[in-house]
Design a protein around this motif. Structure first.
Motif, mmCIF file in Angstrom:
data_model
loop_
_atom_site.group_PDB
_atom_site.id
_atom_site.type_symbol
_atom_site.label_atom_id
_atom_site.label_comp_id
_atom_site.label_asym_id
_atom_site.label_seq_id
_atom_site.Cartn_x
_atom_site.Cartn_y
_atom_site.Cartn_z
ATOM 1 N N UNK A 55 -9.233 1.140 -2.250
ATOM 2 C CA UNK A 55 -8.636 1.873 -3.230
ATOM 3 C C UNK A 55 -7.520 2.465 -2.849
ATOM 4 N N UNK A 56 -7.286 2.997 -1.954
ATOM 5 C CA UNK A 56 -6.261 3.781 -1.251
ATOM 6 C C UNK A 56 -5.141 3.231 -0.986
ATOM 7 N N UNK A 57 -5.465 1.717 -0.816
ATOM 8 C CA UNK A 57 -4.201 0.870 -0.742
ATOM 9 C C UNK A 57 -3.481 0.766 -1.850
ATOM 10 N N UNK A 58 -4.234 0.294 -3.073
ATOM 11 C CA UNK A 58 -3.711 0.270 -4.450
ATOM 12 C C UNK A 58 -2.997 1.854 -5.026
ATOM 13 N N UNK A 59 -3.669 2.850 -4.669
ATOM 14 C CA UNK A 59 -3.163 4.160 -5.086
ATOM 15 C C UNK A 59 -1.571 4.094 -4.370
ATOM 16 N N UNK A 60 -1.522 3.800 -3.228
ATOM 17 C CA UNK A 60 -0.198 3.892 -2.388
ATOM 18 C C UNK A 60 0.675 2.769 -3.091
ATOM 19 N N UNK A 61 0.313 1.704 -3.461
ATOM 20 C CA UNK A 61 0.952 0.545 -4.267
ATOM 21 C C UNK A 61 1.395 1.140 -5.574
ATOM 22 N N UNK A 62 0.646 1.767 -6.154
ATOM 23 C CA UNK A 62 1.141 2.201 -7.556
ATOM 24 C C UNK A 62 1.969 3.518 -7.450
ATOM 25 N N UNK A 63 1.560 4.119 -6.571
ATOM 26 C CA UNK A 63 2.424 5.603 -6.204
ATOM 27 C C UNK A 63 2.378 6.624 -7.492
ATOM 28 N N UNK A 64 3.580 6.936 -7.857
ATOM 29 C CA UNK A 64 3.300 8.008 -8.890
ATOM 30 C C UNK A 64 3.042 7.499 -9.995
ATOM 31 N N UNK A 65 2.911 6.092 -10.291
ATOM 32 C CA UNK A 65 2.352 5.367 -11.574
ATOM 33 C C UNK A 65 1.062 5.243 -11.369
ATOM 34 N N UNK A 66 0.347 5.569 -10.612
ATOM 35 C CA UNK A 66 -1.205 5.514 -10.529
ATOM 36 C C UNK A 66 -1.930 5.894 -11.356
ATOM 37 N N UNK A 67 -1.704 7.180 -11.867
ATOM 38 C CA UNK A 67 -2.327 8.131 -12.949
ATOM 39 C C UNK A 67 -2.230 7.248 -14.229
ATOM 40 N N UNK A 68 -0.767 6.852 -14.592
ATOM 41 C CA UNK A 68 -0.979 6.149 -15.738
ATOM 42 C C UNK A 68 -1.586 4.747 -15.938
ATOM 43 N N UNK A 69 -1.360 4.256 -14.693
ATOM 44 C CA UNK A 69 -2.331 2.861 -14.560
ATOM 45 C C UNK A 69 -3.778 2.999 -14.673
ATOM 46 N N UNK A 70 -3.967 4.197 -14.196
ATOM 47 C CA UNK A 70 -5.712 4.270 -14.213
ATOM 48 C C UNK A 70 -6.137 4.696 -15.601
ATOM 49 N N UNK A 71 -5.314 5.664 -16.512
ATOM 50 C CA UNK A 71 -5.630 5.875 -17.819
ATOM 51 C C UNK A 71 -5.569 4.614 -18.438
#
Length: 89
Positions: A55-71
């Motif tokens: 999951x950490x790799x995905x969070x790094x990949x999406x960067x600042x957009x992780x929160x929006x993607x996750x929501x």
């Protein structure tokens, strides 16, 4: 399907097309060397068809957009039925 682009005004798409045969199976190690070089040099990259396993790799990949993607994932796929093999959530 989601695609990530760098947080930059200008970015380039680079495709490295490599062929592998039973005698030449170095494609993955070459790809890893290119990715490592970019990270070590501070070159911001986004991979297409990456194979992250954490999951950490995905969070790094999406960067600042992780929160929006996750929501959006929670909103549109609350039971996490879609894309389970990508180990994002």
């Amino acid at each position: 399907m989601s695609a990530m682009i760098p947080d930059e005004d200008v970015f380039y798409v680079v495709g490295l097309l490599q062929a592998a045969s039973s005698q030449n199976v170095q494609v993955e190690s070459v790809n890893e060397a290119i990715i490592r070089f970019c990270k070590d040099s501070g070159i911001k990259i986004k991979q297409y068809l990456m194979h992250f396993t954490r999951k950490e790799d995905w969070v790094e990949h999406f960067g600042s957009k992780w929160g929006a993607f996750s929501k959006r994932k929670d909103l549109f796929d609350p039971k996490k039925l879609l894309s389970p093999g990508q180990v994002i959530f």
